[in-house]
Write a protein that holds these residues in place. Structure first.
Motif, PDB file in Angstrom:
ATOM      1  N   ASN A   8       0.146   4.342  -2.174  1.00  0.00           N
ATOM      2  CA  ASN A   8       0.756   5.322  -1.929  1.00  0.00           C
ATOM      3  C   ASN A   8       1.612   6.536  -2.800  1.00  0.00           C
ATOM      4  O   ASN A   8       1.463   7.224  -2.963  1.00  0.00           O
ATOM      5  CB  ASN A   8       0.481   5.845  -1.179  1.00  0.00           C
TER       6      ASN A   8
ATOM      7  N   SER B 206      -2.609   5.857   6.411  1.00  0.00           N
ATOM      8  CA  SER B 206      -1.855   5.978   4.970  1.00  0.00           C
ATOM      9  C   SER B 206      -0.947   7.088   5.896  1.00  0.00           C
ATOM     10  O   SER B 206       0.136   7.236   5.322  1.00  0.00           O
ATOM     11  CB  SER B 206      -2.829   5.920   3.822  1.00  0.00           C
TER      12      SER B 206
ATOM     13  N   ASN C 282     -10.241   6.697  -4.026  1.00  0.00           N
ATOM     14  CA  ASN C 282      -9.893   7.622  -2.984  1.00  0.00           C
ATOM     15  C   ASN C 282      -8.324   6.951  -3.026  1.00  0.00           C
ATOM     16  O   ASN C 282      -7.639   5.630  -3.285  1.00  0.00           O
ATOM     17  CB  ASN C 282     -10.109   6.256  -2.417  1.00  0.00           C
ATOM     18  N   ASP C 283      -7.592   8.339  -3.466  1.00  0.00           N
ATOM     19  CA  ASP C 283      -6.155   8.422  -3.725  1.00  0.00           C
ATOM     20  C   ASP C 283      -5.521   9.553  -2.894  1.00  0.00           C
ATOM     21  O   ASP C 283      -6.098   9.790  -2.022  1.00  0.00           O
ATOM     22  CB  ASP C 283      -5.678   7.998  -4.976  1.00  0.00           C
TER      23      ASP C 283
ATOM     24  N   TRP D  95      -8.484   4.303   6.380  1.00  0.00           N
ATOM     25  CA  TRP D  95      -7.837   3.874   4.606  1.00  0.00           C
ATOM     26  C   TRP D  95      -6.712   5.035   4.965  1.00  0.00           C
ATOM     27  O   TRP D  95      -5.715   5.336   5.094  1.00  0.00           O
ATOM     28  CB  TRP D  95      -8.426   4.026   3.622  1.00  0.00           C
ATOM     29  N   TYR D  96      -7.678   6.201   5.167  1.00  0.00           N
ATOM     30  CA  TYR D  96      -6.612   7.440   5.294  1.00  0.00           C
ATOM     31  C   TYR D  96      -6.035   7.497   5.938  1.00  0.00           C
ATOM     32  O   TYR D  96      -4.478   8.093   6.624  1.00  0.00           O
ATOM     33  CB  TYR D  96      -7.782   9.007   4.996  1.00  0.00           C
TER      34      TYR D  96
ATOM     35  N   GLN E  53     -12.681   4.077   4.887  1.00  0.00           N
ATOM     36  CA  GLN E  53     -12.441   4.873   3.626  1.00  0.00           C
ATOM     37  C   GLN E  53     -12.167   6.148   4.885  1.00  0.00           C
ATOM     38  O   GLN E  53     -10.185   6.039   4.672  1.00  0.00           O
ATOM     39  CB  GLN E  53     -13.735   6.028   2.978  1.00  0.00           C
TER      40      GLN E  53
ATOM     41  N   TRP F 293      -4.964  14.375  -0.640  1.00  0.00           N
ATOM     42  CA  TRP F 293      -6.220  12.971  -0.693  1.00  0.00           C
ATOM     43  C   TRP F 293      -6.935  13.811  -1.171  1.00  0.00           C
ATOM     44  O   TRP F 293      -8.089  14.702  -0.835  1.00  0.00           O
ATOM     45  CB  TRP F 293      -6.642  13.361   1.337  1.00  0.00           C
TER      46      TRP F 293
ATOM     47  N   GLY G 179      -7.146   2.901  -5.947  1.00  0.00           N
ATOM     48  CA  GLY G 179      -7.073   3.572  -4.860  1.00  0.00           C
ATOM     49  C   GLY G 179      -8.450   1.665  -4.696  1.00  0.00           C
ATOM     50  O   GLY G 179      -7.487   1.136  -5.454  1.00  0.00           O
TER      51      GLY G 179
ATOM     52  N   GLN H  57       0.639  -1.116  -0.016  1.00  0.00           N
ATOM     53  CA  GLN H  57      -0.142  -0.391   0.149  1.00  0.00           C
ATOM     54  C   GLN H  57       1.219   1.157  -0.148  1.00  0.00           C
ATOM     55  O   GLN H  57       0.260   2.323  -0.806  1.00  0.00           O
ATOM     56  CB  GLN H  57      -1.381  -0.067   1.108  1.00  0.00           C
TER      57      GLN H  57
END
Length: 340
Positions: A7, A201, A133-134, A197-198, A194, A151, A124, A3
């Motif tokens: 990213n 990351s 989502n990236d 994930w943010y 989500q 983001w 994403g 991941q």
């Protein structure tokens, strides 16, 4: 690919130039097959005048028959984002509530977007809600340190899908209240996976970079905290226009709380409400709207344009952001309707 590696990867590298990095965001293009081509004229003029390093499309990029097939979507994007491609400007997008309304799924639309040479948006993770989502890291002018992160989150479509996911699709009354916190009750929300994930990351990127990375988050449907600035003008430094109600979800995703606790994102940008372009600072976070660009849905001529976000390499925690108008860079604006 891990991941973290995903990213960090970008089709086109984003770097500060002469100590600066400029973003220009456009929202609510609402493209369709027979669209009014004044929007191409406006985008070209704004790009020439403001010379961004990155363009963001903040959802509702197409609607109606604009994404009825891969061919119609490709044709629309080729014309409109051809202005970015010909200038070799990287661009990215998030999806809005209308992008798949009469067309095919956004997860399949993403393939069309990524086929463009200068589109740096990424699909994403497949195991969380939403598509696109990236995180887009912008590196220092010299070296590989990450100076700033952008983001992008998919704010999803409508409450029907949310209620279906949580098993309430047969009883809208449990969320559609006669006296809600605010008027909008039909739009979806960013989901908890989500937000996780943010968070995860962000932590991983901080460890990789050796320090916390300031950033901006962008998505289409505003979160409920966007209501705060216009109700607290003096305290938030509110400025700009609010010509319609905030169209957020009735369900609070917890995203703002996560951003506040994580401490890296200091600017949140959304679109969705075509005739809002105000901004204000709440708990140290700039909440900014981007007014609509379309000529094919309701937008106000004096507001049409994009939002600039300027970041300095020597102080990336404090960004400057403001609206720029088509009226200020297009001769004889708005002009006559232009169609094929």
């Amino acid at each position: 690919m891990t991941q973290l590696e995903y990213n960090l990867s970008l089709k086109k590298e984003l770097r500060f130039k002469n100590g600066k990095f400029r973003v220009l965001a456009f929202s609510d293009l609402h493209g369709k097959c027979n669209f009014d081509r004044r929007i191409i004229r406006d985008i070209a003029a704004l790009l020439d005048k403001h010379n961004p390093d990155l363009i963001l499309l903040v959802g509702d990029i197409v609607w109606d028959d604009g994404a009825q097939s891969p061919e119609t979507l490709k044709a629309y994007l080729s014309e409109v984002m051809g202005e970015a491609e010909s200038r070799r400007i990287p661009w990215a997008h998030v999806f809005g509530n209308h992008d798949a309304e009469k067309g095919y799924a956004v997860k399949d639309q993403q393939t069309v977007y990524e086929s463009f040479e200068y589109c740096v948006a990424k699909r994403g993770p497949e195991d969380i809600h939403g598509t696109g989502n990236d995180v887009l890291p912008a590196k220092a002018e010299n070296g590989n340190d990450i100076v700033f992160c952008l983001w992008g989150l998919d704010s999803n479509r409508n409450m029907h899908q949310f209620l279906t996911d949580v098993g309430l699709e047969d009883d809208y009354r449990q969320v559609m209240m006669p006296d809600p916190l605010h008027l909008s009750q039909t739009y979806d929300t960013i989901r908890f996976n989500q937000v996780m994930w943010y968070w995860n990351s962000s932590v991983e990127l901080e460890r990789y970079n050796g320090k916390k990375i300031p950033g901006m988050m962008f998505f289409h449907i505003p979160i409920p905290e966007f209501i705060i600035p216009y109700k607290n003008v003096a305290q938030t430094g509110y400025c700009g226009f609010r010509r319609e109600q905030v169209g957020s979800s009735p369900i609070n995703s917890g995203l703002f709380s996560a951003i506040l606790q994580r401490g890296d994102v200091k600017t949140v940008l959304c679109g969705h409400d075509h005739i809002n372009d105000y901004e204000g600072t709440y708990c140290g976070i700039k909440m900014v709207y981007d007014a609509g660009m379309s000529y094919d849905v309701y937008c106000d001529d004096d507001m049409r344009g994009g939002r600039i976000v300027d970041i300095s390499e020597d102080d990336p925690w404090n960004v400057t952001t403001y609206m720029v108008r088509s009226a200020d860079c297009v001769a004889d604006y708005p002009g006559e309707e232009m169609r094929k």
